[in-house]
Write a protein that holds these residues in place. Structure first.
Motif, PDB file in Angstrom:
ATOM      1  N   ILE A 165      34.325  -0.659   0.082  1.00  0.00           N
ATOM      2  CA  ILE A 165      35.549   0.130  -0.096  1.00  0.00           C
ATOM      3  C   ILE A 165      36.775  -0.771  -0.196  1.00  0.00           C
ATOM      4  CG2 ILE A 165      37.017   1.901   0.934  1.00  0.00           C
ATOM      5  CD1 ILE A 165      34.577   3.138   2.167  1.00  0.00           C
ATOM      6  N   GLN A 166      36.750  -1.888   0.545  1.00  0.00           N
ATOM      7  CA  GLN A 166      37.881  -2.807   0.473  1.00  0.00           C
ATOM      8  C   GLN A 166      37.964  -3.480  -0.892  1.00  0.00           C
ATOM      9  OE1 GLN A 166      35.820  -2.693   3.168  1.00  0.00           O
ATOM     10  NE2 GLN A 166      37.327  -1.644   4.454  1.00  0.00           N
ATOM     11  N   ASN A 167      36.821  -3.637  -1.553  1.00  0.00           N
ATOM     12  CA  ASN A 167      36.788  -4.308  -2.863  1.00  0.00           C
ATOM     13  C   ASN A 167      35.970  -3.485  -3.850  1.00  0.00           C
ATOM     14  OD1 ASN A 167      38.045  -7.034  -2.022  1.00  0.00           O
ATOM     15  ND2 ASN A 167      36.364  -6.789  -0.566  1.00  0.00           N
ATOM     16  N   PRO A 168      36.465  -2.295  -4.226  1.00  0.00           N
ATOM     17  CA  PRO A 168      35.694  -1.450  -5.140  1.00  0.00           C
ATOM     18  C   PRO A 168      35.654  -2.035  -6.550  1.00  0.00           C
ATOM     19  CG  PRO A 168      37.868  -0.515  -4.790  1.00  0.00           C
ATOM     20  CD  PRO A 168      37.755  -1.691  -3.858  1.00  0.00           C
ATOM     21  N   ASP A 169      34.669  -1.607  -7.315  1.00  0.00           N
ATOM     22  CA  ASP A 169      34.541  -2.072  -8.689  1.00  0.00           C
ATOM     23  C   ASP A 169      35.603  -1.424  -9.577  1.00  0.00           C
ATOM     24  OD1 ASP A 169      32.409  -3.434  -7.722  1.00  0.00           O
ATOM     25  OD2 ASP A 169      30.873  -2.152  -8.619  1.00  0.00           O
ATOM     26  N   GLY A 170      35.625  -1.845 -10.837  1.00  0.00           N
ATOM     27  CA  GLY A 170      36.622  -1.330 -11.771  1.00  0.00           C
ATOM     28  C   GLY A 170      36.462   0.137 -12.102  1.00  0.00           C
ATOM     29  N   ASP A 171      35.320   0.741 -11.713  1.00  0.00           N
ATOM     30  CA  ASP A 171      35.111   2.164 -11.978  1.00  0.00           C
ATOM     31  C   ASP A 171      35.880   3.053 -11.001  1.00  0.00           C
ATOM     32  OD1 ASP A 171      33.448   1.669 -14.104  1.00  0.00           O
ATOM     33  OD2 ASP A 171      31.617   1.768 -12.928  1.00  0.00           O
ATOM     34  N   PHE A 172      36.568   2.428 -10.040  1.00  0.00           N
ATOM     35  CA  PHE A 172      37.284   3.198  -9.022  1.00  0.00           C
ATOM     36  C   PHE A 172      38.728   2.688  -8.912  1.00  0.00           C
ATOM     37  CE2 PHE A 172      32.834   2.644  -7.818  1.00  0.00           C
ATOM     38  CZ  PHE A 172      32.400   3.962  -7.705  1.00  0.00           C
ATOM     39  N   GLU A 173      39.580   3.571  -8.414  1.00  0.00           N
ATOM     40  CA  GLU A 173      40.950   3.165  -8.124  1.00  0.00           C
ATOM     41  C   GLU A 173      41.449   3.925  -6.899  1.00  0.00           C
ATOM     42  OE1 GLU A 173      43.373   4.061 -11.468  1.00  0.00           O
ATOM     43  OE2 GLU A 173      43.327   6.235 -11.165  1.00  0.00           O
ATOM     44  N   PHE A 174      42.315   3.270  -6.127  1.00  0.00           N
ATOM     45  CA  PHE A 174      42.884   3.902  -4.944  1.00  0.00           C
ATOM     46  C   PHE A 174      43.954   4.900  -5.369  1.00  0.00           C
ATOM     47  CE2 PHE A 174      41.371  -0.209  -3.201  1.00  0.00           C
ATOM     48  CZ  PHE A 174      40.553   0.288  -2.202  1.00  0.00           C
ATOM     49  N   VAL A 175      43.990   6.041  -4.669  1.00  0.00           N
ATOM     50  CA  VAL A 175      44.981   7.080  -4.950  1.00  0.00           C
ATOM     51  C   VAL A 175      45.506   7.654  -3.638  1.00  0.00           C
ATOM     52  CG1 VAL A 175      44.009   7.744  -7.196  1.00  0.00           C
ATOM     53  CG2 VAL A 175      43.174   8.848  -5.117  1.00  0.00           C
ATOM     54  N   GLU A 176      46.684   8.232  -3.704  1.00  0.00           N
ATOM     55  CA  GLU A 176      47.237   8.953  -2.567  1.00  0.00           C
ATOM     56  C   GLU A 176      46.847  10.419  -2.686  1.00  0.00           C
ATOM     57  OE1 GLU A 176      48.761   7.783   0.049  1.00  0.00           O
ATOM     58  OE2 GLU A 176      48.694   5.697  -0.671  1.00  0.00           O
ATOM     59  N   MET A 177      46.361  10.997  -1.587  1.00  0.00           N
ATOM     60  CA  MET A 177      45.891  12.387  -1.611  1.00  0.00           C
ATOM     61  C   MET A 177      46.781  13.315  -0.801  1.00  0.00           C
ATOM     62  SD  MET A 177      41.740  11.840  -1.479  1.00  0.00           S
ATOM     63  CE  MET A 177      41.461  13.547  -1.925  1.00  0.00           C
ATOM     64  N   GLY A 178      47.958  12.828  -0.414  1.00  0.00           N
ATOM     65  CA  GLY A 178      48.891  13.660   0.327  1.00  0.00           C
ATOM     66  C   GLY A 178      48.751  13.496   1.829  1.00  0.00           C
ATOM     67  N   ASP A 179      49.866  13.693   2.534  1.00  0.00           N
ATOM     68  CA  ASP A 179      49.906  13.574   3.995  1.00  0.00           C
ATOM     69  C   ASP A 179      49.443  12.202   4.476  1.00  0.00           C
ATOM     70  OD1 ASP A 179      50.783  16.228   4.249  1.00  0.00           O
ATOM     71  OD2 ASP A 179      48.721  16.978   4.224  1.00  0.00           O
ATOM     72  N   GLY A 180      49.721  11.177   3.666  1.00  0.00           N
ATOM     73  CA  GLY A 180      49.356   9.824   4.066  1.00  0.00           C
ATOM     74  C   GLY A 180      47.888   9.494   3.950  1.00  0.00           C
ATOM     75  N   VAL A 181      47.098  10.387   3.343  1.00  0.00           N
ATOM     76  CA  VAL A 181      45.657  10.170   3.183  1.00  0.00           C
ATOM     77  C   VAL A 181      45.401   9.378   1.910  1.00  0.00           C
ATOM     78  CG1 VAL A 181      43.398  11.271   2.870  1.00  0.00           C
ATOM     79  CG2 VAL A 181      45.088  12.281   4.427  1.00  0.00           C
ATOM     80  N   GLN A 182      44.695   8.260   2.036  1.00  0.00           N
ATOM     81  CA  GLN A 182      44.353   7.451   0.876  1.00  0.00           C
ATOM     82  C   GLN A 182      42.929   7.749   0.442  1.00  0.00           C
ATOM     83  OE1 GLN A 182      44.503   3.160   1.406  1.00  0.00           O
ATOM     84  NE2 GLN A 182      45.370   2.878  -0.632  1.00  0.00           N
ATOM     85  N   GLY A 183      42.735   7.799  -0.864  1.00  0.00           N
ATOM     86  CA  GLY A 183      41.420   8.127  -1.380  1.00  0.00           C
ATOM     87  C   GLY A 183      40.978   7.192  -2.478  1.00  0.00           C
ATOM     88  N   LEU A 184      39.783   7.474  -2.985  1.00  0.00           N
ATOM     89  CA  LEU A 184      39.205   6.688  -4.078  1.00  0.00           C
ATOM     90  C   LEU A 184      38.866   7.646  -5.209  1.00  0.00           C
ATOM     91  CD1 LEU A 184      38.585   3.617  -4.261  1.00  0.00           C
ATOM     92  CD2 LEU A 184      36.188   4.186  -3.824  1.00  0.00           C
ATOM     93  N   ARG A 185      39.313   7.310  -6.404  1.00  0.00           N
ATOM     94  CA  ARG A 185      39.083   8.171  -7.562  1.00  0.00           C
ATOM     95  C   ARG A 185      38.172   7.467  -8.554  1.00  0.00           C
ATOM     96  NH1 ARG A 185      41.144   9.419 -12.712  1.00  0.00           N
ATOM     97  NH2 ARG A 185      42.453   7.547 -12.728  1.00  0.00           N
ATOM     98  N   ALA A 186      37.351   8.255  -9.228  1.00  0.00           N
ATOM     99  CA  ALA A 186      36.487   7.714 -10.275  1.00  0.00           C
ATOM    100  C   ALA A 186      37.281   7.596 -11.563  1.00  0.00           C
ATOM    101  CB  ALA A 186      35.271   8.610 -10.474  1.00  0.00           C
ATOM    102  N   VAL A 187      37.353   6.396 -12.121  1.00  0.00           N
ATOM    103  CA  VAL A 187      38.065   6.164 -13.368  1.00  0.00           C
ATOM    104  C   VAL A 187      37.211   6.663 -14.530  1.00  0.00           C
ATOM    105  CG1 VAL A 187      39.095   4.404 -14.859  1.00  0.00           C
ATOM    106  CG2 VAL A 187      39.222   4.169 -12.371  1.00  0.00           C
ATOM    107  N   ASN A 188      37.870   7.204 -15.577  1.00  0.00           N
ATOM    108  CA  ASN A 188      37.161   7.736 -16.747  1.00  0.00           C
ATOM    109  C   ASN A 188      36.103   8.744 -16.322  1.00  0.00           C
ATOM    110  OD1 ASN A 188      38.646   5.988 -18.447  1.00  0.00           O
ATOM    111  ND2 ASN A 188      37.170   4.329 -18.085  1.00  0.00           N
ATOM    112  N   SER A 189      36.560   9.796 -15.626  1.00  0.00           N
ATOM    113  CA  SER A 189      35.641  10.772 -15.030  1.00  0.00           C
ATOM    114  C   SER A 189      35.253  11.896 -15.978  1.00  0.00           C
ATOM    115  CB  SER A 189      36.277  11.372 -13.771  1.00  0.00           C
ATOM    116  OG  SER A 189      37.535  11.976 -14.075  1.00  0.00           O
ATOM    117  N   GLY A 190      35.524  11.744 -17.252  1.00  0.00           N
ATOM    118  CA  GLY A 190      35.237  12.828 -18.180  1.00  0.00           C
ATOM    119  C   GLY A 190      33.871  12.761 -18.827  1.00  0.00           C
ATOM    120  N   GLU A 191      33.083  11.746 -18.503  1.00  0.00           N
ATOM    121  CA  GLU A 191      31.779  11.609 -19.164  1.00  0.00           C
ATOM    122  C   GLU A 191      30.797  12.655 -18.656  1.00  0.00           C
ATOM    123  OE1 GLU A 191      31.079   8.857 -15.571  1.00  0.00           O
ATOM    124  OE2 GLU A 191      32.761   9.684 -16.708  1.00  0.00           O
ATOM    125  N   ASP A 192      29.794  12.935 -19.481  1.00  0.00           N
ATOM    126  CA  ASP A 192      28.759  13.890 -19.095  1.00  0.00           C
ATOM    127  C   ASP A 192      27.766  13.212 -18.149  1.00  0.00           C
ATOM    128  OD1 ASP A 192      29.838  15.896 -20.663  1.00  0.00           O
ATOM    129  OD2 ASP A 192      28.694  15.308 -22.442  1.00  0.00           O
TER     130      ASP A 192
END
Length: 391
Positions: A167-194
């Motif tokens: 989690i400290q060093n995720p691959d390029g398929d992920f990016e850190f995001v803010e989810m509100g109320d100070g909660v940090q999350g991880l998002r999948a990049v290019n999440s539109g694939e089937d």
């Protein structure tokens, strides 16, 4: 008394499929199955998790040695079932105790066998990191917003087989995001694939092609020996299997929560989720953190009880563990997790501790040594019918 309302099936596309029948309240009985209760990677998972946590911590200290004073109060950090020092001494095949400064106090270091397995474990993390990342990515893609809080991902890290530093060093398929109320999350990049699920992949193997959207794909069923369903329940299950299958990776916000179609989606999500895990099992209570992110119903654990041909609930080790039955079938199409074989070797090393302790007992008076062989199995009295257990 079961009541059933027959509803004709329409063409199998959710855009035009309108479920008229409401949720059918089916009551199932829990039946013990010794086969699933004896799967070692599952039944010893909690102790192994604590062992590996302690192992990793020892490796961070100078000379890979740690004094008893540094770990004696870290029970909760390591999620140990008892006092840390007592727990470590249960596994001499992993941890070697010796005397050191200051004051000639006890210290601990890893045995040569534990060090060798540690190297093998980290080699898997290094060489098969893309496969591990793909499993995390699939979990995130099942969420309604294609992102999950870091706290939730950490809670699933053991089951997904992720290394501590992932989690400290995720691959390029992920990016850190803010989810509100100070909660940090991880998002999948290019999440539109089937993405297709294990159930859909099985259907492709059977039919030679991918079925259309929301087709009535049936779940593979694996009845336990001696488990018989009432005729009315069998009729309900047959109709349930014919309902549209909603992929865990599709938007389901338009589904009504009080229908069997919505329940089939919940079964599909939990089936896919467990297929991603190392041993295709998890403590039921540990899955609660995923409920709202995966749009699961409030009482989603009832799914495990209502579908005993798909899931098994083990009551050993003073907890309730849900197991995906398909993963332990000879005909399973579920891929083995990259780290599974290493964990099996860890468990073999755990078993060697019993021999070491037994030899020590034979050389000492019994009063000097505590009995460390209890398996911690839950008392089975009063649980013959699983619906009596407090869910």
């Amino acid at each position: 008394m079961l009541s059933f309302k027959k509803t004709p099936l329409r063409p199998l596309f959710l855009a035009i499929y309108t479920p008229k029948s409401h949720y059918v309240d089916v009551k199932m009985k829990w039946k013990k199955d010794p086969f699933y209760d004896s799967i070692q990677p599952i039944q010893k998972s909690n102790h192994l998790k604590s062992i590996i946590s302690i192992k990793n911590d020892i490796q961070t200290h100078p000379n890979s040695c740690i004094p008893i004073s540094a770990i004696s109060k870290l029970k909760f950090q390591f999620d140990a079932p008892t006092k840390v020092c007592k727990f470590i001494r249960q596994y001499p095949s992993f941890f070697e105790e010796f005397r050191g400064e200051p004051n000639n106090l006890p210290w601990f270091r890893l045995t040569h066998e534990a060090i060798d397995l540690d190297r093998e474990e980290w080699a898997v993390y290094r060489d098969r990191r893309p496969e591990l990342a793909a499993r995390l990515r699939r979990l995130i893609l099942m969420s309604k917003e294609k992102k999950l809080p870091l706290s939730v991902i950490r809670g699933m890290g053991w089951y997904l087989g992720l290394p501590n530093d992932f989690i400290q060093n995720p691959d390029g398929d992920f990016e850190f995001v803010e989810m509100g109320d100070g909660v940090q999350g991880l998002r999948a990049v290019n999440s539109g694939e089937d993405v297709i699920s294990v159930v859909q992949r099985n259907a492709v193997a059977r039919m030679g092609c991918l079925a259309g959207p929301n087709s009535p794909i049936a779940f593979p069923l694996f009845p336990s020996k001696g488990l018989r369903l009432k005729r009315k329940i069998e009729v309900w299950l047959d109709e349930f299997q014919k309902l549209p299958y909603v992929s865990p990776y599709e938007d389901s916000s338009h589904l009504r929560a009080d229908t069997d179609v919505s329940e089939k989606r919940a079964v599909g999500i939990l089936h896919e989720l467990l297929s991603l895990f190392v041993d295709h099992a998890a403590e039921r209570r540990k899955l609660i953190c995923l409920r709202k992110h995966l749009r699961l119903p409030q009482k989603f654990s009832e799914v495990f009880v209502r579908h005993p041909h798909i899931f098994y609930l083990s009551l050993k080790n003073k907890t309730c563990t849900v197991i995906l039955k398909e993963a332990y079938s000879k005909d399973s199409a579920i891929e083995k997790h990259p780290i599974l074989e290493v964990r099996k070797k860890y468990i073999e090393l755990m078993d060697k501790s019993k021999t070491i302790l037994r030899d020590r007992r034979s050389r000492k008076p019994a009063a000097e040594i505590e009995d460390l062989d209890s398996d911690g199995e839950m008392d089975s009295e009063g649980v013959e019918d699983f619906h009596r257990i407090n869910l």
